[in-house]
Design a protein around this motif. Structure first.
Motif, mmCIF file in Angstrom:
data_model
loop_
_atom_site.group_PDB
_atom_site.id
_atom_site.type_symbol
_atom_site.label_atom_id
_atom_site.label_comp_id
_atom_site.label_asym_id
_atom_site.label_seq_id
_atom_site.Cartn_x
_atom_site.Cartn_y
_atom_site.Cartn_z
ATOM 1 N N ASN A 69 0.929 -1.246 0.031
ATOM 2 C CA ASN A 69 0.080 0.084 -0.005
ATOM 3 C C ASN A 69 0.809 1.461 0.006
ATOM 4 N N ILE A 70 1.328 1.475 -1.083
ATOM 5 C CA ILE A 70 2.417 2.812 -1.226
ATOM 6 C C ILE A 70 1.875 3.754 -2.306
ATOM 7 N N ASP A 71 1.527 4.901 -1.882
ATOM 8 C CA ASP A 71 0.965 5.974 -2.714
ATOM 9 C C ASP A 71 1.972 6.535 -3.723
ATOM 10 N N LEU B 145 5.031 9.448 -3.379
ATOM 11 C CA LEU B 145 6.277 9.013 -3.410
ATOM 12 C C LEU B 145 7.055 9.647 -4.487
ATOM 13 N N LYS B 146 6.407 10.032 -5.657
ATOM 14 C CA LYS B 146 6.758 10.942 -6.874
ATOM 15 C C LYS B 146 7.123 12.413 -6.172
ATOM 16 N N GLN B 147 6.243 12.882 -5.506
ATOM 17 C CA GLN B 147 6.393 14.090 -4.815
ATOM 18 C C GLN B 147 7.725 14.221 -4.167
ATOM 19 N N ASP C 139 9.308 8.685 -16.616
ATOM 20 C CA ASP C 139 9.780 9.256 -15.457
ATOM 21 C C ASP C 139 10.436 8.453 -14.556
ATOM 22 N N GLY C 140 10.936 8.819 -13.613
ATOM 23 C CA GLY C 140 12.227 8.002 -12.572
ATOM 24 C C GLY C 140 11.691 6.723 -12.480
ATOM 25 N N ILE C 141 10.527 6.220 -12.029
ATOM 26 C CA ILE C 141 9.837 5.014 -11.679
ATOM 27 C C ILE C 141 10.119 4.052 -12.788
ATOM 28 N N ALA C 142 9.798 4.547 -14.060
ATOM 29 C CA ALA C 142 9.996 3.694 -15.442
ATOM 30 C C ALA C 142 11.481 3.480 -15.727
ATOM 31 N N ALA C 143 12.171 4.655 -15.237
ATOM 32 C CA ALA C 143 13.837 4.703 -15.379
ATOM 33 C C ALA C 143 14.436 3.748 -14.702
ATOM 34 N N ILE D 174 13.810 6.373 0.193
ATOM 35 C CA ILE D 174 13.304 8.048 0.683
ATOM 36 C C ILE D 174 13.054 8.057 2.087
ATOM 37 N N ASP D 175 12.146 6.945 2.567
ATOM 38 C CA ASP D 175 11.785 7.061 3.991
ATOM 39 C C ASP D 175 12.380 6.252 4.759
ATOM 40 N N GLY D 176 13.353 5.277 4.322
ATOM 41 C CA GLY D 176 14.079 4.588 5.569
ATOM 42 C C GLY D 176 12.910 3.820 6.346
ATOM 43 N N ASP D 177 11.794 3.151 5.931
ATOM 44 C CA ASP D 177 10.720 2.662 6.583
ATOM 45 C C ASP D 177 10.954 1.277 6.635
#
Length: 939
Positions: free
Chosen positions: A9-11, A15-17, A76-80, A100-103
């Motif tokens: 469940n990742i938005d 994440l892009k923002q 975009d970066g995800i596709a890259a 990014i989050d260190g989750d």
């Protein structure tokens, strides 16, 4: 091991923002590519490898583009990331969120996995900074301790260090430090007692901040057996190159694709074998590392490739122990240790360039471009001239202390040392010898005899002293060197004899050469060989004769340097010379004076042998022949300080040297000088016979004895004396200036056979005097000139002269104001302005009984028959051809001897003149002069 489930469940928009503007960092870290290729410029594609087609086109969105891989904008970066890593969408979201989050809840990927191993990275004090986690299926992650417990799955803001840093810092600085790819290999090596380390995340992740920990260490980088592994090893070496003491890259043999150090040891590799791999590895240099991703241009080639290669070439030569030095004229050389011996090469030589190319390819398995070699050559030359020591670069023969050194020019660069005690072969030379392309080796000498040498050269007893003397002179490092002129009929073996002689001194791939086309070619040959040998010449041009003279006694030649406007190349040499021909080629006096004229005997057909048999016999004997020659050189060195010659010839050093070696040659004391003197006399005769002017002067002096006048007058006299055929010869002078030059050239030859030629100048012009020398046999006496100063010059130029050469003062010599060349010459001694007045001419004594006796010089001797008183001479009506006395005022009253009459009047002379004959070198009894008619010699 822990087994977890990843949260899905990742938005994506959120994440892009969060990733906006950070894509270069994210793509570099997660996409496993260098940040340097994410600068918006064209680079090689990390996927397809194509050059000049990959770039970051949107920093905010993280969009990449490859003109080969994509037909249009790549999202975009995800596709890259999906394209770079081959991940699916969910895996890409999990990885991005983790970074990014260190989750921790999303840190362990999609699906099920286990943690296979953990590697701690600690600082110098042992404090944990972060971990590298090895997952199963195989993958790697980094995490750092979270305040309050747990892990942050990123290393943002953490100090990055090499693996096993405390052990590295504590190790002995003299020990090798091993850098491997992966923590597993580092631990394996450490367990075997090796100082080993690595960097986190494997290939391509070396950071410059690691370098300082390796300063002044000896580093060995071990490459994994795949392209990324090899590139990584060279990238590490390149990064450390400027800081460490040395760096080597070791590639492991016989390991499978992607194999590493652990695999090599698992296959049975031992520590002894590993140590040998390290020892045999060449020290790394920038040119040996292939292409660096950090150096890519649009074309995909390394930036400043030529510059990097040139730097590598310079360091390569320095690492080999090369010594840079220069000669006195500024030519750069390098001395390199090659297979246990030292070799000296000119920096600009083709040999040195080929060596650089070979060494570069041996180390890198790639070629070096021409510009890099040219740049390196420039650096070598600058260092050689401005930083290197100065030495002489000797060619074949050199002098060292009290010894003579002969370069054998063999593969081991051995030399023969000859001193007063004998000779011996040295494994290395104490001086710098240079080699030229055409040089051939000499065999090592062995004991031998001169008799064998004379036999194999086929020389008669007359020629032997001259030829062996020339050979011994050619084994000296300094001249002057005589010119060996071998003459013989065709088929008499003159070329073979010359080749044999050169083979004993300076063997060459082209031992005998044809006539050079210009002085430059001759000097280039002298620069590339110790002996100059010109074969089968038909004619020696004047320029070649002069050039050979310069080479014999030493001289230089300059020419413009290639591709430059104001630089010049200087060739300065002194060389032994051999010339061969059917005819006696040397005809000019200066060349003959430096020549040894040797006529070889004809070979009867019954004595002819196959050339192969001749050379087999000679080559078999050559070591013994060299030994015999070196024995003679040793004797000459020992006896030269005490050797004297009663009368030194022009080539005095040569004469003394050969005389000192006489016992070793098999000659009696003084025998060499006797042969040499006879050869020189024959040379003088040949010079005069070859010159129409020389023969004419001899005839002229034979008729007149002594003559003084201008060059113009002498030319007129010689023209009258010579026949039409002689006057039309090529060598016959047409002007007085040419005659003057010819006489100066022939002066030594004329003097050698008893004729003196002198020239001088006065305030009014120049004069020439030709005369017989005192010790010569004078067949005629004429042109006796009073040496008293009779007054000033007459103003009519050539009409009269009243001042003798001996009366010329320093002021006359310095005052050139009235000298207009040969057109304004002082009055001739041949045509005098007679000061005999009519009254004195007609005077008689009181007895009025005068006897008049005509003389050969156009005057009449007058004597009273009754009292015997000698009366003033008078000029005859038809004077004989030739110049007349300049002043005849009174007869010698002290001389009472009557001049006997005879039909052969030309042998008589004026009594007044006879009193002055002693001044030109003919002994005369002044009180009772007489003339012997049969010989014409004054007694």
């Amino acid at each position: 091991m822990i087994e977890t489930k990843a949260t899905k469940n990742i938005d994506m928009e959120t994440l892009k923002q969060r990733a906006a503007g950070r894509w270069p960092e994210l793509l570099s870290t997660l996409g496993n590519i260098s940040a340097d290729v994410l600068d918006g410029k064209h680079h090689p594609c990390p996927r397809c490898g194509g050059t000049d087609r990959f770039r970051l086109i949107d920093v905010e969105a993280g969009a990449l583009l490859c003109n080969q891989c994509f037909k249009e904008k790549n999202g975009d970066g995800i596709a890259a990331l999906m394209w770079l890593r081959g991940w699916d969408f969910q895996r890409t979201m999990d990885e991005l969120s983790q970074y990014i989050d260190g989750d921790s809840t999303t840190a362990e990927s999609s699906g099920t996995f286990t943690i296979a191993d953990e590697y701690d990275y600690v600082d110098e004090n042992g404090t944990l900074l972060y971990q590298v986690v090895r997952l199963d299926p195989k993958d790697f992650r980094q995490r750092r301790p979270r305040d309050g417990g747990g892990w942050e799955w990123n290393v943002k803001g953490v100090q990055l260090v090499p693996y096993r840093l405390p052990e590295l810092l504590a190790a002995d600085p003299s020990r090798d430090v091993l850098i491997v790819e992966g923590e597993k290999d580092a631990d394996r090596a450490a367990n075997m007692g090796i100082v080993a380390t690595t960097c986190a995340m494997g290939a391509g992740k070396w950071r410059p901040k690691y370098n300082e920990h390796f300063r002044d260490r000896n580093v060995v980088v071990v490459a994994d057996n795949d392209l990324p592994g090899r590139e990584h090893a060279h990238e590490v070496a390149r990064s450390l190159f400027s800081l460490v003491r040395s760096v080597k890259v070791v590639e492991l043999p016989d390991v499978p694709e992607k194999g590493d150090l652990s695999d090599w040891f698992d296959q049975g590799g031992t520590m002894e074998e590993f140590d040998k791999l390290i020892k045999d590895a060449r020290e790394w240099s920038p040119a040996l590392g292939g292409k660096s991703m950090k150096q890519k241009k649009k074309s995909g080639t390394p930036i400043d490739t030529a510059k990097s290669h040139a730097t590598a070439l310079v360091k390569m030569a320095e690492d080999q122990g090369g010594e840079l030095w220069h000669t006195p004229d500024g030519t750069g050389f390098i001395t390199l240790p090659i297979e246990g011996h030292a070799e000296n090469w000119s920096i600009k030589s083709a040999s040195f360039k080929r060596w650089l190319q070979r060494e570069f390819y041996s180390a890198s398995k790639s070629t070096v471009n021409a510009q890099a070699i040219q740049d390196a050559i420039g650096v070598f030359e600058g260092k050689a001239v401005f930083e290197g020591r100065q030495y002489d670069a000797h060619l074949r023969v050199a002098e060292h202390q009290d010894s003579i050194l002969i370069d054998l020019a063999d593969a081991e660069w051995k030399v023969v040392n000859i001193d007063a005690q004998g000779w011996r072969v040295l494994p290395a030379s104490p001086v710098k010898f240079r080699r030229c392309r055409a040089m051939l080796p000499l065999p090592e000498p062995a004991p031998g005899s001169m008799a064998e040498l004379q036999k194999l050269l086929g020389l008669c007893n007359e020629s032997w002293p001259l030829v062996v003397g020339w050979i011994l002179a050619a084994l000296r490092p300094t001249g002057p060197f005589p010119i060996l002129n071998l003459n013989a009929e065709q088929g008499a073996g003159k070329t073979t004899a010359a080749r044999k002689i050169r083979a004993l001194i300076d063997p060459n791939t082209a031992p005998m050469r044809c006539e050079p086309k210009e002085p430059r070619n001759l000097m280039i040959a002298a620069n590339n060989g110790w002996v100059i040998a010109l074969d089968n010449l038909s004619y020696i041009h004047p320029w070649l004769s002069d050039s050979l003279c310069r080479l014999s006694t030493g001289g230089g030649f300059s020419t413009r340097e290639l591709y430059s406007d104001n630089e010049e190349v200087i060739y300065d040499a002194q060389r032994p010379i051999i010339i061969t021909g059917i005819e006696e080629l040397a005809t000019r006096g200066d060349l003959l004076d430096r020549s040894l004229m040797v006529m070889l005997p004809n070979i009867p057909e019954s004595q002819r042998r196959p050339e192969s048999a001749i050379w087999h016999e000679f080559n078999e004997a050559r070591p013994r022949l060299l030994g015999a020659l070196y024995d003679a050189v040793s004797m000459a060195l020992r006896d030269l300080p005490t050797t004297t010659v009663a009368r030194l010839p022009r080539m005095a050093d040569f004469a003394l040297w050969a005389t000192a070696a006489e016992p070793a040659i098999g000659l009696k004391p003084g025998e060499f000088m006797a042969r040499y003197a006879g050869n020189r006399a024959a040379g003088h005769e040949l010079a005069l016979e070859s010159s129409p002017v020389g023969k004419a002067v001899l005839d002229f002096v034979g008729r007149v004895g002594t003559w003084t006048g201008t060059a113009s007058e002498l030319l007129a006299e010689l023209d009258d004396l010579a026949d039409e055929r002689t006057r039309k010869m090529k060598g016959w002078p047409q002007t007085a200036r040419v005659l003057s030059g010819t006489l100066k050239r022939l002066a030594p030859n004329l003097r050698a056979i008893g004729v003196e030629v002198e020239s001088g100048r006065t305030k009014k012009g120049r004069f020439v005097t030709v005369s017989k020398l005192a010790e010569s046999s004078v067949t005629n006496v004429t042109n006796v000139t009073s040496m008293e100063n009779q007054g000033e010059f007459e103003p009519q130029g050539d009409a009269a002269v009243t001042q003798s050469p001996e009366a010329v003062t320093q002021k006359d010599v310095e005052d050139d104001a009235g000298d207009a060349g040969d057109d304004e010459i002082p009055a001739s001694f041949g045509e005098t302005q007679s000061d005999l007045s009519a009254e004195r001419d007609a005077s008689v004594c009181s007895h009025d009984d005068v006897e008049e006796i005509p003389t050969f010089d156009g005057y009449i001797n007058r004597q009273c028959r009754q009292c015997g008183e000698e009366l003033p001479c008078r000029k005859g009506e038809s004077p004989a051809k030739g110049p007349t006395p300049e002043s005849v005022s009174t007869c010698d009253p002290a001389s009472k001897a009557a001049l006997p009459e005879a039909e052969s009047r030309p042998v008589q002379g004026c009594l007044q003149g006879l009193a002055e004959v002693a001044t030109i070198g003919v002994a005369v009894c002044e009180t009772a002069p007489a003339i012997t008619e049969s010989s014409g010699v004054l007694t």
